[in-house]
Design a protein around this motif. Structure first.
Motif, PDB file in Angstrom:
ATOM      1  N   ALA A 186      32.328  56.076  42.964  1.00  0.00           N
ATOM      2  CA  ALA A 186      33.243  55.101  42.657  1.00  0.00           C
ATOM      3  C   ALA A 186      33.947  54.509  44.068  1.00  0.00           C
ATOM      4  O   ALA A 186      34.038  55.558  44.976  1.00  0.00           O
ATOM      5  CB  ALA A 186      34.220  55.902  41.933  1.00  0.00           C
ATOM      6  N   CYS A 187      34.226  53.329  44.063  1.00  0.00           N
ATOM      7  CA  CYS A 187      34.903  52.878  45.268  1.00  0.00           C
ATOM      8  C   CYS A 187      36.469  53.622  45.647  1.00  0.00           C
ATOM      9  O   CYS A 187      36.617  53.718  46.732  1.00  0.00           O
ATOM     10  CB  CYS A 187      34.968  51.189  45.106  1.00  0.00           C
ATOM     11  SG  CYS A 187      33.752  50.450  44.892  1.00  0.00           S
ATOM     12  N   ASP A 188      36.791  54.017  44.672  1.00  0.00           N
ATOM     13  CA  ASP A 188      38.226  54.643  44.908  1.00  0.00           C
ATOM     14  C   ASP A 188      38.263  56.214  44.788  1.00  0.00           C
ATOM     15  O   ASP A 188      39.166  57.018  44.642  1.00  0.00           O
ATOM     16  CB  ASP A 188      39.315  54.250  43.793  1.00  0.00           C
ATOM     17  CG  ASP A 188      38.911  54.558  42.254  1.00  0.00           C
ATOM     18  OD1 ASP A 188      37.794  54.946  42.174  1.00  0.00           O
ATOM     19  OD2 ASP A 188      39.750  54.320  41.463  1.00  0.00           O
ATOM     20  N   SER A 245      35.109  51.479  39.721  1.00  0.00           N
ATOM     21  CA  SER A 245      36.249  52.483  39.801  1.00  0.00           C
ATOM     22  C   SER A 245      35.965  53.790  39.282  1.00  0.00           C
ATOM     23  O   SER A 245      35.120  53.965  38.389  1.00  0.00           O
ATOM     24  CB  SER A 245      37.617  51.913  39.465  1.00  0.00           C
ATOM     25  OG  SER A 245      37.603  51.765  38.122  1.00  0.00           O
TER      26      SER A 245
END
Length: 100
Positions: free
Chosen positions: A40-42, A67
């Motif tokens: 996930a990017c976050d 995300s």
């Protein structure tokens, strides 16, 4: 986020070809079961570094996409930072849709 990518991820989950969670995915990479890791990017920097270092060492493909909430939703969980796709065909299909 690309709905085609997430839809294919959901299909792979329903087919039983997906594992989620950092520890489980790390074991899948080390055992050679994982064909693609999605981070996930976050996700936290420590999680990203840990899983991508393992992927590089064991020569497993990995991408950073979506995300934690999106990955969790399409894999049947609340929130997931790391997802392992354990099938060559699903991995290829997901990568193809990610680049659309």
């Amino acid at each position: 986020m690309n709905n085609k990518f997430l839809g294919m991820l959901g299909l792979a989950k329903r087919a039983g070809k997906v594992q989620t969670g950092e520890d489980i995915c790390s074991k899948a990479v080390k055992s050679g079961v994982s064909k693609l890791i999605i981070v996930a990017c976050d996700a936290s920097d420590n999680t990203k570094k840990s899983i991508t270092d393992s992927c590089k060492f064991y020569k497993t493909k990995f991408v950073e996409a979506g995300s934690k909430a999106e990955l969790g939703k399409f894999t049947g969980s609340d929130s997931r930072a790391v997802v392992s796709v354990n099938d060559d065909n699903f991995a290829k299909a997901i990568l193809d849709r990610l680049n659309d």
